[in-house]
Design an enzyme around this catalytic site. Structure first.
Site, PDB file in Angstrom:
ATOM      1  NE  ARG A 136      13.860 -25.644  48.639  1.00  0.00           N
ATOM      2  CZ  ARG A 136      13.835 -25.185  47.439  1.00  0.00           C
ATOM      3  NH1 ARG A 136      12.673 -25.025  47.028  1.00  0.00           N
ATOM      4  NH2 ARG A 136      14.500 -24.890  46.748  1.00  0.00           N
ATOM      5  CG  ASP A 188      25.797 -21.890  48.040  1.00  0.00           C
ATOM      6  OD1 ASP A 188      24.977 -22.725  47.707  1.00  0.00           O
ATOM      7  OD2 ASP A 188      26.488 -21.126  47.096  1.00  0.00           O
ATOM      8  CB  SER A 189      30.887 -21.500  46.660  1.00  0.00           C
ATOM      9  OG  SER A 189      30.005 -21.760  45.483  1.00  0.00           O
ATOM     10  CG  ASP A 192      19.894 -29.482  45.981  1.00  0.00           C
ATOM     11  OD1 ASP A 192      20.088 -30.344  45.248  1.00  0.00           O
ATOM     12  OD2 ASP A 192      19.036 -28.406  46.188  1.00  0.00           O
ATOM     13  CB  CYS A 243      19.697 -31.088  39.900  1.00  0.00           C
ATOM     14  SG  CYS A 243      21.421 -30.299  39.875  1.00  0.00           S
TER      15      CYS A 243
HETATM   16  N1  SAH Z   1      19.659 -26.411  47.858  1.00  0.00           N
HETATM   17  C1  SAH Z   1      19.280 -25.267  47.037  1.00  0.00           C
HETATM   18  C2  SAH Z   1      19.957 -25.342  45.317  1.00  0.00           C
HETATM   19  C3  SAH Z   1      21.156 -25.635  45.478  1.00  0.00           C
HETATM   20  S1  SAH Z   1      21.770 -25.337  43.782  1.00  0.00           S
HETATM   21  C4  SAH Z   1      17.935 -24.777  47.151  1.00  0.00           C
HETATM   22  O1  SAH Z   1      17.207 -25.671  47.672  1.00  0.00           O
HETATM   23  O2  SAH Z   1      17.418 -23.678  46.500  1.00  0.00           O
HETATM   24  C5  SAH Z   1      23.556 -25.584  43.834  1.00  0.00           C
HETATM   25  C6  SAH Z   1      24.444 -24.646  44.880  1.00  0.00           C
HETATM   26  O3  SAH Z   1      25.694 -24.878  44.826  1.00  0.00           O
HETATM   27  C7  SAH Z   1      24.574 -23.218  44.324  1.00  0.00           C
HETATM   28  O4  SAH Z   1      23.820 -22.088  45.191  1.00  0.00           O
HETATM   29  C8  SAH Z   1      25.834 -22.892  44.001  1.00  0.00           C
HETATM   30  O5  SAH Z   1      26.358 -21.424  44.315  1.00  0.00           O
HETATM   31  C9  SAH Z   1      26.432 -23.910  45.071  1.00  0.00           C
HETATM   32  N2  SAH Z   1      27.810 -24.386  44.729  1.00  0.00           N
HETATM   33  C10 SAH Z   1      28.166 -24.741  43.633  1.00  0.00           C
HETATM   34  N3  SAH Z   1      29.398 -25.176  43.761  1.00  0.00           N
HETATM   35  C11 SAH Z   1      29.941 -24.981  45.066  1.00  0.00           C
HETATM   36  C12 SAH Z   1      30.998 -25.532  45.942  1.00  0.00           C
HETATM   37  N4  SAH Z   1      32.016 -26.189  45.311  1.00  0.00           N
HETATM   38  N5  SAH Z   1      30.905 -25.010  47.314  1.00  0.00           N
HETATM   39  C13 SAH Z   1      29.740 -24.658  47.884  1.00  0.00           C
HETATM   40  N6  SAH Z   1      28.726 -24.384  46.956  1.00  0.00           N
HETATM   41  C14 SAH Z   1      28.911 -24.616  45.684  1.00  0.00           C
END
Ligand code: SAH
Length: 410
Positions: free
Chosen positions: A229, A267-268, A314, A354
């Protein structure tokens, strides 16, 4: 008389250890190569699983020996798990008692205190801190504990006692709801061991975020991306940023704070986006929160010729188990292609994974294939993993799960 007492003493001393003698698990001939070299795992096919061994309760503390009598050490044993032994000491007869926990916790804490100014970090990262099956995230005086193996679950009372002595935390939350617990025959639960579960503030890279510790994902916050970040934020001033899979805005808010012109958090999860908006306000910046599926939304943005100077993707793990490798790898490639499409000329693209189950080389080759397929030239300018509060056992390289690659696009 004295001699008699001594004799009596010797007899008793001999009798007790026999009665309370703990089980020994034997490694088969020519097996356990990694463990002989110092790795802390022994797999079920490497162990002589005869009746008495197989009948040991999951989570038993055992001595581990080779068939040639070589000592492997003391470990937690679970006959039902593929990773049957998790060694916690290199000598036999070692106890996983409060003193053991106090020692390892103090060492883990000292390391974090050398690295970070503020008490916000992963305090314990399992085998990397000599504590198999245990993760602890620290948020000031709140600790979130996650246990993934039966042996560690058995030790919860002594662990809590040691934590209280070391840190006197106000709140301890047990986030024992990771799916991997099922592999150890453990139930899934979230429990407040002490204090009250609530939303708390996270301080990281000089920004303030909010996390929902009881209900958020994993332990509520992903400390592993801290340094990545910061890397992105340094390059974000005056730029437009799309933070895809933003969760609570870890990347996006820091970029906004560093002077980004415009930030979209995609995000979803509605609750995660709500926290992102609140965190943005707490940092006196604004981000636009968009609730959508990332693949659909970035396809749409691409078709509309929307472009961002910095794109971050991510996602959650696409390769959850080894059998998902091929479809997961394909999904990473597709994501790279779509994300590259919406990255402006001369822009930066961060792609992260991850997934434990995809090695760095494979992930990197999928990312470059995806970017090139979209017809873009690119060079890799940064390749990183998790921060220093996620130490890796030197003989368990697979526990370095996080991969973050930053490409500069033509
Ligand atoms: N980048 C974030 C961590 C991401 S974790 C950080 O720095 O903290 C993965 C994220 O993907 C979660 O918040 C989850 O809600 C989201 N997610 C999972 N499937 C998804 C999709 N199909 N579309 C959008 N978001 C999604």
């Amino acid at each position: 008389m004295g001699a008699l007492l001594v004799l009596f003493g010797v007899r008793r001393a001999n009798a007790w250890p026999i009665m309370s003698k703990r089980p020994t698990v034997t490694v088969k001939p020519r097996e356990g190569r990694r463990a002989r070299a110092g790795a802390p795992w022994i797999f079920s096919n490497e162990i002589a699983m005869e009746g008495a061994t197989k009948a040991l309760p999951p989570g038993s503390v055992v001595d581990v020996k080779g068939d040639d009598g070589q000592d492997f050490g003391s470990g937690f044993f679970n006959p039902k798990s593929l990773i049957s032994v998790r060694l916690f000491a290199r000598k036999v007869g070692a106890a996983a008692d409060e003193k053991f926990f106090a020692g390892h916790l103090a060492r883990a804490l000292a390391l974090r205190e050398r690295i970070y100014d503020r008490p916000f970090y992963r305090l314990v990262h399992a085998e990397g801190d000599g504590l198999p099956g245990l993760v602890i995230d620290r948020f000031g005086n709140v600790l979130v504990v996650q246990i993934t193996i039966a042996g560690m679950e058995e030790k919860l009372p002594v662990l809590l006692a040691a934590l209280n002595k070391l840190l006197t935390p106000e709140t301890i939350i047990l986030r024992n709801d990771t799916p991997s617990r099922a592999l150890e025959g453990l139930e899934s639960y979230v429990r407040v061991a002490q204090g009250a579960a609530s939303r708390i503030a996270v301080e990281e890279n000089g920004a303030r975020y909010f996390a929902d510790l009881g209900q958020g994902q994993k332990t509520g916050w992903y400390y592993d991306q801290r340094d990545n970040r910061a890397f992105i934020a340094k390059l974000a001033k005056g730029r437009t940023v799309l933070d895809a899979y933003s969760y609570t805005g870890g990347f996006g808010i820091l970029a906004a704070k560093a002077g980004a012109k415009e930030v979209i958090c995609l995000d979803s999860s509605e609750p995660a986006l709500k926290l992102a908006e609140e965190s943005a306000a707490a940092n006196q910046v604004s981000v636009r929160a968009v609730k959508a599926d990332v693949f659909e939304e970035i396809t749409r943005l691409g078709a509309q010729k929307e472009r961002f100077d910095i794109v971050i993707a991510d996602p959650p793990p696409f390769v959850k188990s080894r059998k998902d490798l091929e479809p997961g790898a394909k999904a990473y490639r597709k994501l790279a292609r779509l994300a590259a499409d919406i990255t402006a000329p001369g822009g930066l693209l961060l792609l992260a994974s991850c997934s434990h189950n995809i090695p760095l080389e494979r992930f990197a080759s999928e990312c470059s294939a995806g970017i090139l397929k979209g017809g873009r030239g690119a060079s890799l300018i940064h390749s990183a993993g998790a921060g220093a509060d996620h130490p890796v056992h030197p003989l368990l390289p697979e526990s370095a799960y996080l991969k973050a690659l930053v490409y500069a696009l033509d």
